[in-house]
Scaffold this motif. Structure first.
Motif, PDB file in Angstrom:
ATOM      1  N   THR A  79       0.745  -1.217   0.059  1.00  0.00           N
ATOM      2  CA  THR A  79      -0.174   0.046   0.029  1.00  0.00           C
ATOM      3  C   THR A  79       0.919   1.258   0.129  1.00  0.00           C
ATOM      4  O   THR A  79       0.528   2.208  -0.699  1.00  0.00           O
ATOM      5  N   THR A  80       1.848   1.220   0.939  1.00  0.00           N
ATOM      6  CA  THR A  80       2.608   2.236   0.935  1.00  0.00           C
ATOM      7  C   THR A  80       3.465   2.584  -0.372  1.00  0.00           C
ATOM      8  O   THR A  80       3.584   3.874  -0.767  1.00  0.00           O
ATOM      9  N   ALA A  81       4.174   1.612  -0.910  1.00  0.00           N
ATOM     10  CA  ALA A  81       5.008   1.776  -2.391  1.00  0.00           C
ATOM     11  C   ALA A  81       4.103   2.368  -3.372  1.00  0.00           C
ATOM     12  O   ALA A  81       4.371   3.022  -4.130  1.00  0.00           O
ATOM     13  N   PHE A  82       2.555   1.802  -3.451  1.00  0.00           N
ATOM     14  CA  PHE A  82       1.848   2.204  -4.618  1.00  0.00           C
ATOM     15  C   PHE A  82       1.338   3.675  -4.353  1.00  0.00           C
ATOM     16  O   PHE A  82       1.470   4.487  -5.172  1.00  0.00           O
ATOM     17  N   VAL A  83       1.111   4.037  -3.260  1.00  0.00           N
ATOM     18  CA  VAL A  83       0.799   5.495  -2.793  1.00  0.00           C
ATOM     19  C   VAL A  83       2.088   6.195  -3.143  1.00  0.00           C
ATOM     20  O   VAL A  83       1.548   7.535  -3.717  1.00  0.00           O
ATOM     21  N   LEU A  84       3.331   6.143  -2.570  1.00  0.00           N
ATOM     22  CA  LEU A  84       4.461   6.744  -3.116  1.00  0.00           C
ATOM     23  C   LEU A  84       4.688   6.975  -4.577  1.00  0.00           C
ATOM     24  O   LEU A  84       5.125   8.145  -4.902  1.00  0.00           O
ATOM     25  N   VAL A  85       4.446   6.004  -5.258  1.00  0.00           N
ATOM     26  CA  VAL A  85       4.614   5.981  -6.743  1.00  0.00           C
ATOM     27  C   VAL A  85       3.413   6.985  -7.247  1.00  0.00           C
ATOM     28  O   VAL A  85       3.835   7.656  -7.914  1.00  0.00           O
ATOM     29  N   MET A  86       2.239   6.931  -6.724  1.00  0.00           N
ATOM     30  CA  MET A  86       1.296   7.569  -7.077  1.00  0.00           C
ATOM     31  C   MET A  86       1.495   9.251  -7.039  1.00  0.00           C
ATOM     32  O   MET A  86       1.416  10.231  -7.770  1.00  0.00           O
ATOM     33  N   LEU A  87       2.085   9.346  -5.806  1.00  0.00           N
ATOM     34  CA  LEU A  87       2.319  11.056  -5.399  1.00  0.00           C
ATOM     35  C   LEU A  87       3.460  11.370  -5.983  1.00  0.00           C
ATOM     36  O   LEU A  87       3.640  12.606  -6.373  1.00  0.00           O
ATOM     37  N   PHE A  88       4.568  10.592  -6.284  1.00  0.00           N
ATOM     38  CA  PHE A  88       5.850  11.248  -6.851  1.00  0.00           C
ATOM     39  C   PHE A  88       5.869  10.978  -8.574  1.00  0.00           C
ATOM     40  O   PHE A  88       6.651  11.765  -8.955  1.00  0.00           O
ATOM     41  N   THR A  89       4.893  10.498  -9.109  1.00  0.00           N
ATOM     42  CA  THR A  89       4.805  10.501 -10.406  1.00  0.00           C
ATOM     43  C   THR A  89       3.765  11.101 -10.942  1.00  0.00           C
ATOM     44  O   THR A  89       3.551  11.113 -12.281  1.00  0.00           O
ATOM     45  N   MET A  93       4.859   8.820   5.692  1.00  0.00           N
ATOM     46  CA  MET A  93       4.674   7.343   5.240  1.00  0.00           C
ATOM     47  C   MET A  93       5.628   6.614   5.679  1.00  0.00           C
ATOM     48  O   MET A  93       5.389   5.408   6.297  1.00  0.00           O
ATOM     49  N   GLY A  94       6.882   6.778   5.770  1.00  0.00           N
ATOM     50  CA  GLY A  94       8.138   6.061   6.362  1.00  0.00           C
ATOM     51  C   GLY A  94       7.697   5.648   7.625  1.00  0.00           C
ATOM     52  O   GLY A  94       7.904   4.463   8.215  1.00  0.00           O
ATOM     53  N   ALA A 118     -14.887  -5.685   0.694  1.00  0.00           N
ATOM     54  CA  ALA A 118     -13.218  -5.480   0.730  1.00  0.00           C
ATOM     55  C   ALA A 118     -12.560  -4.429  -0.347  1.00  0.00           C
ATOM     56  O   ALA A 118     -11.608  -4.038  -0.094  1.00  0.00           O
ATOM     57  N   LEU A 119     -13.228  -4.626  -1.501  1.00  0.00           N
ATOM     58  CA  LEU A 119     -12.585  -3.757  -2.387  1.00  0.00           C
ATOM     59  C   LEU A 119     -12.913  -2.280  -2.294  1.00  0.00           C
ATOM     60  O   LEU A 119     -11.898  -1.447  -2.584  1.00  0.00           O
ATOM     61  N   ALA A 120     -13.826  -1.900  -1.676  1.00  0.00           N
ATOM     62  CA  ALA A 120     -14.385  -0.440  -1.173  1.00  0.00           C
ATOM     63  C   ALA A 120     -13.504  -0.372  -0.131  1.00  0.00           C
ATOM     64  O   ALA A 120     -12.766   1.063  -0.180  1.00  0.00           O
ATOM     65  N   LEU A 121     -13.064  -1.199   0.673  1.00  0.00           N
ATOM     66  CA  LEU A 121     -11.942  -0.672   1.693  1.00  0.00           C
ATOM     67  C   LEU A 121     -10.774  -0.646   1.183  1.00  0.00           C
ATOM     68  O   LEU A 121     -10.108   0.383   1.661  1.00  0.00           O
ATOM     69  N   LEU A 122     -10.345  -1.248   0.212  1.00  0.00           N
ATOM     70  CA  LEU A 122      -9.255  -1.190  -0.265  1.00  0.00           C
ATOM     71  C   LEU A 122      -9.134   0.168  -1.071  1.00  0.00           C
ATOM     72  O   LEU A 122      -7.943   0.951  -0.959  1.00  0.00           O
ATOM     73  N   MET A 123     -10.053   0.535  -1.868  1.00  0.00           N
ATOM     74  CA  MET A 123     -10.095   1.953  -2.438  1.00  0.00           C
ATOM     75  C   MET A 123     -10.163   3.031  -1.237  1.00  0.00           C
ATOM     76  O   MET A 123      -9.422   4.074  -1.562  1.00  0.00           O
ATOM     77  N   ALA A 124     -10.756   2.724  -0.411  1.00  0.00           N
ATOM     78  CA  ALA A 124     -10.705   3.850   0.733  1.00  0.00           C
ATOM     79  C   ALA A 124      -9.237   4.228   1.506  1.00  0.00           C
ATOM     80  O   ALA A 124      -8.898   5.102   1.675  1.00  0.00           O
ATOM     81  N   GLY A 125      -8.704   2.567   1.500  1.00  0.00           N
ATOM     82  CA  GLY A 125      -7.377   2.828   2.291  1.00  0.00           C
ATOM     83  C   GLY A 125      -6.347   3.649   1.404  1.00  0.00           C
ATOM     84  O   GLY A 125      -5.489   4.231   1.891  1.00  0.00           O
ATOM     85  N   GLY A 162      -0.766  11.658   2.602  1.00  0.00           N
ATOM     86  CA  GLY A 162       0.767  12.180   2.312  1.00  0.00           C
ATOM     87  C   GLY A 162       0.649  13.359   1.824  1.00  0.00           C
ATOM     88  O   GLY A 162       1.642  14.223   2.071  1.00  0.00           O
ATOM     89  N   MET A 163      -0.272  13.934   1.224  1.00  0.00           N
ATOM     90  CA  MET A 163      -0.390  15.233   0.516  1.00  0.00           C
ATOM     91  C   MET A 163      -0.317  16.112   1.422  1.00  0.00           C
ATOM     92  O   MET A 163       0.123  17.193   1.715  1.00  0.00           O
ATOM     93  N   ALA A 164      -1.311  16.230   2.527  1.00  0.00           N
ATOM     94  CA  ALA A 164      -1.294  16.937   3.712  1.00  0.00           C
ATOM     95  C   ALA A 164      -0.192  16.902   4.383  1.00  0.00           C
ATOM     96  O   ALA A 164       0.312  18.134   4.952  1.00  0.00           O
ATOM     97  N   ALA A 165       0.527  15.954   4.627  1.00  0.00           N
ATOM     98  CA  ALA A 165       1.908  15.835   5.370  1.00  0.00           C
ATOM     99  C   ALA A 165       2.961  16.689   4.554  1.00  0.00           C
ATOM    100  O   ALA A 165       3.740  17.576   5.368  1.00  0.00           O
ATOM    101  N   GLY A 166       2.875  16.604   3.425  1.00  0.00           N
ATOM    102  CA  GLY A 166       3.853  17.565   2.539  1.00  0.00           C
ATOM    103  C   GLY A 166       3.536  18.922   2.740  1.00  0.00           C
ATOM    104  O   GLY A 166       4.408  19.806   2.825  1.00  0.00           O
TER     105      GLY A 166
END
Length: 417
Positions: free
Chosen positions: A139-149, A342-343, A297-304, A312-316
């Motif tokens: 989850t963390t890796a996917f989100v970081l890729v989304m945010l940085f690319t 995230m880290g 479960a799919l909806a929870l994954l989307m929410a997560g 992550g955007m808020a933290a930045g």
């Protein structure tokens, strides 16, 4: 006659296009909405519906009304000053005030990211039987890729898509159950406090108004690069921002309500008390069939995933604001803020034996920090030095400080509970 007809058609066309202008402004509010349909809210809502049926729906209504007022107010700060909440605090308050509050806001963003990452990991465990630890890493890796690319606009569209999937998932599941709509309507508008419900009431209220959402909204509202060269254009932007906030918060209200409705119509009706998200999915399967459990479960994954992105955007935004800078994922300070949030959150998950307890701990940390952020915001938007002619009116200031006081008291009570 023909020229008159063409002129009338041209005016109607312009009026039609003007009416569609509002859709150009929809987006920032939906990013904020993700924050209060995150895994922590799921846990609170399913506990409320499974234990008390429809009787606590009014809590969602009340918390959404308070949220609309606070988010609308912080969006005004971003539009009028061109600064996010973190930048404004750095510029207009002494360091001995701003630094501790913004420092604790960074810690709160770590806590938020922890909860959101855990939600995505729990969903992956439900769907693919992936252990929580590895699900958290994915989850963390996917989100970081989304945010940085991806650019902001692409992320905004992704979030809107995720929110749509979550909403459609619950619409699908509501069609599978028998909702007692008379009791639901009564629950939405009639406050009641059943015996033993106070902790859940405070949990639902406390999980809706979150510190990172206030920082996030003041930041992303500027990303549309509105034309604000004069009072008329500023007032136009403020009007459309209200439409965006109202629409987005109502979407959030509907999704949170749907969770309680689903839990009330299935678990409460069957006398089953839900205490964790994995349990909710496993119990839905025999009641509604395997499709409903998978959709859940799919909806929870989307929410997560979506709530982790906004966290992550808020933290930045918070971290960059400490240095007087706006959020820009290509800027080093924004990047550091995202990576810290995230880290550290991912690192903490490695030491959490019980994911559900991890969610509870994260909510406790948010409860400590929230009052400082809310009072900081209201103080800034009530200052003529900061807002100029768009400063809060006396009545608005009274309402905002009252809401800040109520939210603070509820969150402190939740902490001690």
């Amino acid at each position: 006659m023909w020229n008159i007809w063409k002129d009338l058609k041209r005016k109607d066309h312009k009026r039609y296009l003007g009416g569609l202008d509002v859709f150009k402004y929809i987006g920032p509010g939906l990013l904020v909405t993700v924050g209060f349909i995150d895994p922590g809210n799921w846990a609170s809502n399913f506990a409320a519906g499974s234990e008390f049926g429809y009787s606590l729906l009014w809590v969602v209504t009340l918390s959404t009304l308070m949220l609309i007022i606070l988010q609308h107010n912080v969006a005004h700060l971003g539009i009028v000053t061109g600064l996010c909440l973190s930048e404004a605090a750095t510029q207009y308050t002494p360091k001995w005030v701003s630094r501790p509050i913004l420092g604790t806001a960074v810690l709160a963003s770590i806590s938020t990211s922890l909860a959101e990452i855990l939600g995505g990991a729990i969903a992956l465990e439900m769907l693919l039987d992936i252990p929580i630890i590895w699900g958290s890493v994915l989850t963390t890796a996917f989100v970081l890729v989304m945010l940085f690319t991806n650019s902001y606009k692409k992320i905004e569209r992704s979030i809107i898509a995720f929110v749509s999937v979550i909403g459609l998932s619950f619409i699908y599941e509501l069609f599978l159950v028998d909702i007692h709509w008379t009791m639901a309507v009564q629950g939405w508008v009639t406050p009641s406090i059943p015996k033993g419900s106070m902790l859940i009431i405070m949990s639902v209220l406390g999980a809706v108004v979150m510190p990172h959402n206030l920082f996030l909204h003041s930041e992303v509202i500027q990303s549309h690069e509105y034309n604000k060269q004069d009072d008329a254009s500023i007032k136009k932007v403020l009007k459309y921002e209200l439409y965006d906030t109202l629409f987005s918060m109502i979407v959030g209200w509907a999704i949170n309500s749907a969770m309680i409705l689903l839990a009330a119509a299935t678990f409460f009706k069957s006398g089953i008390q839900v205490e964790e998200l994995q349990q909710a999915k496993s119990l839905l399967e025999p009641l509604l069939g395997s499709n409903a459990a998978i959709v859940f479960a799919l909806a929870l994954l989307m929410a997560g995933i979506s709530s982790t992105i906004t966290s992550g955007m808020a933290a930045g935004s918070i971290f960059a604001g400490i240095f007087g800078e706006a959020y820009n994922v290509k800027d080093s300070h924004s990047q550091v803020g995202v990576v810290i949030s995230m880290g550290v959150a991912l690192l903490l998950i490695f030491f959490i034996g019980n994911p559900f307890k991890g969610l509870l701990i994260s909510q406790m940390i948010l409860s400590i920090q929230l009052p400082f952020t809310v009072f900081l915001q209201v103080g800034l938007t009530s200052s003529r030095k900061v807002m100029g002619d768009y400063v809060n009116s006396r009545w608005s200031t009274f309402v905002l400080y009252s809401i800040a006081g109520i939210v603070s008291i509820l969150n402190i009570m939740l902490l001690f509970s």
